[in-house]
Design a protein around this motif. Sequence first.
Motif, short mmCIF file in Angstrom:
data_model
loop_
_atom_site.label_atom_id
_atom_site.label_comp_id
_atom_site.label_asym_id
_atom_site.label_seq_id
_atom_site.Cartn_x
_atom_site.Cartn_y
_atom_site.Cartn_z
N GLY A 1 -64.29 15.39 16.38
CA GLY A 1 -65.14 16.50 16.94
C GLY A 1 -64.53 17.72 17.01
O GLY A 1 -65.33 18.38 17.49
N MET A 2 -63.48 18.06 16.82
CA MET A 2 -62.73 19.16 16.61
C MET A 2 -62.85 19.64 15.34
O MET A 2 -62.88 18.89 14.37
N GLN A 3 -62.93 21.08 15.12
CA GLN A 3 -62.90 21.38 13.56
C GLN A 3 -61.46 21.81 13.22
O GLN A 3 -60.74 22.61 13.05
N VAL A 4 -60.98 20.46 12.91
CA VAL A 4 -59.71 20.25 12.22
C VAL A 4 -59.65 19.41 10.86
O VAL A 4 -60.46 18.51 10.88
N LYS A 5 -58.96 19.79 9.88
CA LYS A 5 -58.90 19.01 8.90
C LYS A 5 -57.43 18.64 8.59
O LYS A 5 -56.43 19.51 8.66
N TRP A 6 -57.11 17.30 8.53
CA TRP A 6 -55.59 16.92 8.27
C TRP A 6 -55.17 16.72 6.92
O TRP A 6 -56.18 16.29 6.02
N GLU A 7 -54.17 16.92 6.50
CA GLU A 7 -53.66 16.82 5.04
C GLU A 7 -52.05 16.09 5.43
O GLU A 7 -51.74 16.21 6.34
N PHE B 1 -47.22 16.65 8.15
CA PHE B 1 -48.47 16.43 8.31
C PHE B 1 -49.11 17.85 8.62
O PHE B 1 -48.28 18.51 9.50
N SER B 2 -50.06 18.31 8.26
CA SER B 2 -50.79 19.48 8.35
C SER B 2 -52.26 19.58 9.01
O SER B 2 -53.09 18.78 8.43
N ALA B 3 -52.41 20.29 9.84
CA ALA B 3 -53.65 20.41 10.63
C ALA B 3 -54.29 21.91 10.28
O ALA B 3 -53.71 22.88 10.54
N LEU B 4 -55.36 21.78 9.37
CA LEU B 4 -55.67 23.24 9.40
C LEU B 4 -56.88 23.56 10.16
O LEU B 4 -58.00 23.01 10.22
#
Length: 334
Positions: free
Chosen positions: A273-279, A287-290
């Motif tokens: 529900g949050m505007q986050v993209k994980w890589e 881990f990176s949260a964009l």
Amino acid sequence: MNAIEVRDLRKEFKAYSSRSGLKGAFRDLLTRNYKIVPAVNDISFAVKQGEMVGYIGENGAGKSTTIKMLTGILTPTSGSITVNGMNPHKEREKFVQTIGVVFGQRSQLWWDIAVQESFRLLKKVYKVSDAHYNEHMDHVIKTLDIEPLLDKPVRKLSLGQRMRCELAAALIHNPPLLFLDEPTIGLDVLVKLKIRDFLKEINEKYNTTILLTTHDLTDIEALCERVVMLDEGKVIYDGSLKSMKENWAEGKEIQFEFLESAELTQLERLTAGMQVKWEIDEKSRIFSALTGDDDELVSQVIAKTVASHKVKDVKINEPSTEEIIRNIYERGMV
């Protein structure tokens, strides 16, 4: 008072083309094909007295052509220029007394004589008194650490040594306006830092106006609060470096290094529900949260992640100035 005022400035060049073959070569002897190419295309900007401005753009954008017009080397095709209250082309002798110029790929020092002899010749050219020269240049020489170089011929200096001497030569008459065209090109880090610190000092001490063109954006970040950006001879941005980053930066990256194993799916559910993209970088297991530029969102992502996982390290990375400018050119964001 503005140190520089430019209105609708334009500079055109003739670009000649050759015809192919022997017949074409003979025709070129009689008539040449050419087209008019605008190197600077109706630009307007102003620089306040005491301001340090970065003038940036890709190769061929028109930076050096602009500098040459502002210093009176080239005559504009059209438009108006006022520098230090004068027209650089019509009041040439008086005008050059009020500016200093450093071209990274050209020298104003005499190649075969000692550096101090070049300084003495320039002192005569600019009609600087002995008292003023001794007082001002003693400080410049010590600050730039060029005292051991004064007795050496210019041809025996390294690039870094020569550029420090070039900068000192441009300041012999302590001009209120300094043009720097690629002054740190090819220099090592220590020499760059020395030159940057010196430029900051003369700006604060003498309120010297500085217009800096360079491809090294760390110079711009270290010295200039404002940038003027050129593309194909046109100004596409004129404003603060801070505003450019705020308006055109593409979000932030939050990097997490965990003490225990974590799964990408767990983290995605955690921020659903949050505007986050994980890589994830499989090799380093980082881990990176964009996210966007919303500081509150960044805070929420960190809070949720830290509350549910044991974290070894957290880093927040913002796009560099170089990345932002590259994106502007690639995507045409004007």
